[in-house]
Design a protein around this motif. Sequence first.
Motif, PDB file in Angstrom:
ATOM      1  N   ASP A  49       0.871  -1.131  -0.084  1.00 49.23           N
ATOM      2  CA  ASP A  49       0.167  -0.198   0.086  1.00 49.23           C
ATOM      3  C   ASP A  49       0.931   1.226   0.044  1.00 49.23           C
ATOM      4  O   ASP A  49       0.622   2.167  -0.705  1.00 49.23           O
ATOM      5  CB  ASP A  49      -0.961  -0.172   1.305  1.00 49.23           C
ATOM      6  CG  ASP A  49      -2.018  -0.939   1.236  1.00 49.23           C
ATOM      7  OD1 ASP A  49      -2.231  -1.517   0.006  1.00 49.23           O
ATOM      8  OD2 ASP A  49      -2.545  -1.203   2.183  1.00 49.23           O
ATOM      9  N   LYS A  50       2.052   1.276   0.636  1.00 53.24           N
ATOM     10  CA  LYS A  50       2.976   2.420   0.753  1.00 53.24           C
ATOM     11  C   LYS A  50       3.908   2.474  -0.595  1.00 53.24           C
ATOM     12  O   LYS A  50       4.707   3.237  -0.276  1.00 53.24           O
ATOM     13  CB  LYS A  50       3.669   2.175   1.894  1.00 53.24           C
ATOM     14  CG  LYS A  50       2.957   2.569   3.176  1.00 53.24           C
ATOM     15  CD  LYS A  50       3.541   2.560   4.511  1.00 53.24           C
ATOM     16  CE  LYS A  50       2.768   2.485   5.795  1.00 53.24           C
ATOM     17  NZ  LYS A  50       3.544   2.942   6.832  1.00 53.24           N
ATOM     18  N   LYS A  51       3.504   1.584  -1.648  1.00 50.92           N
ATOM     19  CA  LYS A  51       4.240   1.537  -2.679  1.00 50.92           C
ATOM     20  C   LYS A  51       5.915   1.273  -2.642  1.00 50.92           C
ATOM     21  O   LYS A  51       6.804   1.289  -3.402  1.00 50.92           O
ATOM     22  CB  LYS A  51       4.455   2.779  -3.502  1.00 50.92           C
ATOM     23  CG  LYS A  51       3.194   3.382  -3.780  1.00 50.92           C
ATOM     24  CD  LYS A  51       2.008   2.435  -4.493  1.00 50.92           C
ATOM     25  CE  LYS A  51       0.723   3.090  -4.704  1.00 50.92           C
ATOM     26  NZ  LYS A  51      -0.107   2.001  -5.371  1.00 50.92           N
ATOM     27  N   LEU A  52       6.237   0.049  -1.402  1.00 49.68           N
ATOM     28  CA  LEU A  52       7.544  -0.038  -1.150  1.00 49.68           C
ATOM     29  C   LEU A  52       7.812  -1.218  -1.680  1.00 49.68           C
ATOM     30  O   LEU A  52       9.050  -1.870  -1.685  1.00 49.68           O
ATOM     31  CB  LEU A  52       7.852  -0.087   0.648  1.00 49.68           C
ATOM     32  CG  LEU A  52       7.813   1.120   1.024  1.00 49.68           C
ATOM     33  CD1 LEU A  52       7.696   0.976   2.597  1.00 49.68           C
ATOM     34  CD2 LEU A  52       8.807   2.055   0.848  1.00 49.68           C
ATOM     35  N   LEU A  53       6.895  -2.178  -2.024  1.00 47.93           N
ATOM     36  CA  LEU A  53       7.062  -3.712  -2.700  1.00 47.93           C
ATOM     37  C   LEU A  53       5.882  -3.836  -3.684  1.00 47.93           C
ATOM     38  O   LEU A  53       4.966  -3.502  -3.206  1.00 47.93           O
ATOM     39  CB  LEU A  53       7.351  -4.577  -1.848  1.00 47.93           C
ATOM     40  CG  LEU A  53       6.456  -5.078  -0.615  1.00 47.93           C
ATOM     41  CD1 LEU A  53       5.199  -5.758  -1.001  1.00 47.93           C
ATOM     42  CD2 LEU A  53       7.047  -5.679   0.610  1.00 47.93           C
ATOM     43  N   SER A  54       5.903  -4.882  -4.345  1.00 51.72           N
ATOM     44  CA  SER A  54       4.983  -5.474  -5.206  1.00 51.72           C
ATOM     45  C   SER A  54       4.818  -6.906  -4.900  1.00 51.72           C
ATOM     46  O   SER A  54       5.863  -7.623  -4.323  1.00 51.72           O
ATOM     47  CB  SER A  54       5.330  -5.245  -6.775  1.00 51.72           C
ATOM     48  OG  SER A  54       6.488  -5.916  -6.944  1.00 51.72           O
ATOM     49  N   LEU A  62       8.743  -8.505  -4.081  1.00 45.20           N
ATOM     50  CA  LEU A  62       9.739  -7.776  -4.639  1.00 45.20           C
ATOM     51  C   LEU A  62       9.776  -6.273  -4.491  1.00 45.20           C
ATOM     52  O   LEU A  62       8.720  -5.617  -4.491  1.00 45.20           O
ATOM     53  CB  LEU A  62       9.927  -8.094  -6.205  1.00 45.20           C
ATOM     54  CG  LEU A  62      11.140  -7.746  -7.141  1.00 45.20           C
ATOM     55  CD1 LEU A  62      12.180  -8.647  -6.624  1.00 45.20           C
ATOM     56  CD2 LEU A  62      10.666  -7.914  -8.508  1.00 45.20           C
ATOM     57  N   LEU A  63      10.993  -5.700  -3.716  1.00 46.38           N
ATOM     58  CA  LEU A  63      10.965  -4.436  -3.430  1.00 46.38           C
ATOM     59  C   LEU A  63      10.991  -3.538  -4.767  1.00 46.38           C
ATOM     60  O   LEU A  63      11.429  -3.910  -5.718  1.00 46.38           O
ATOM     61  CB  LEU A  63      12.242  -4.303  -2.658  1.00 46.38           C
ATOM     62  CG  LEU A  63      12.533  -4.846  -1.362  1.00 46.38           C
ATOM     63  CD1 LEU A  63      13.865  -4.508  -0.599  1.00 46.38           C
ATOM     64  CD2 LEU A  63      11.220  -4.436  -0.304  1.00 46.38           C
ATOM     65  N   THR A  64      10.196  -2.390  -4.519  1.00 44.63           N
ATOM     66  CA  THR A  64      10.404  -1.371  -5.494  1.00 44.63           C
ATOM     67  C   THR A  64      11.451  -0.414  -5.349  1.00 44.63           C
ATOM     68  O   THR A  64      12.205  -0.954  -4.334  1.00 44.63           O
ATOM     69  CB  THR A  64       8.979  -0.292  -5.391  1.00 44.63           C
ATOM     70  OG1 THR A  64       9.353   0.283  -3.678  1.00 44.63           O
ATOM     71  CG2 THR A  64       7.870  -1.045  -5.628  1.00 44.63           C
TER      72      THR A  64
END
Length: 218
Positions: A49-54, A62-64
């Motif tokens: 949700d915090k766009k830190l991983l997919s 997998l980390l962004t």
Amino acid sequence: MYSLAEENYLKAIYHLEQQTKGEVSTNAIAERMSTKPSSVTDMIRKLADKKLLSYKRYKGALLTSDGRKTAANVIRKHRLWEVFLVEKLNFHWDEVHEIAEQLEHIKSEELISRLDKFLGSPDFDPHGDPIPDKHGNVKRTEKKLLSELNKKQRGVCVGVKESSSDFLQYLDKKKITIGTKVTVLGKEFFDGSMVIQVGRDQFFISKKIAENLYVQTN
């Protein structure tokens, strides 16, 4: 700002990604964090949700780029504090990991910047692990495990795969540390044990020991 738990998860996934070279399973994360897969799933949702991983079901997390940079920053602080503790406060290399685990969550970027400058911007920590720069970039070096060497090959110890106090204390007893020169005098292909020479001393080491020492060869 991220919570201590979130930073610990990002750091764990970062390390696991280095091993898998791809998505990391929830079971692998749970094992690394010593928790239940259900707890991992909840945290993965928060980090996604915090766009830190997919996250892809049946594949893993997998980390962004933001997640990877955040994790690298935590690791950077951890390893800089280890250098400080060993070089400036005279802690031993087997004593600093747990202390650095607490210090790595300090939020002040200015403090870490000054710490880095004070230490002379080191590339590696006391265990031979590379210290990410402020952008999250890591200096890579060619190295291999001692277990990969054959008879008559030589190497210089540049790091440890295992950093537990017991293992580091064992290395101290054998007078092995970062920069120590090691020569393989013999190798049992049945069980992978070795006879090595360190300075004037010659002794047996197990396959497990050899698989946890990184060396550079000529």
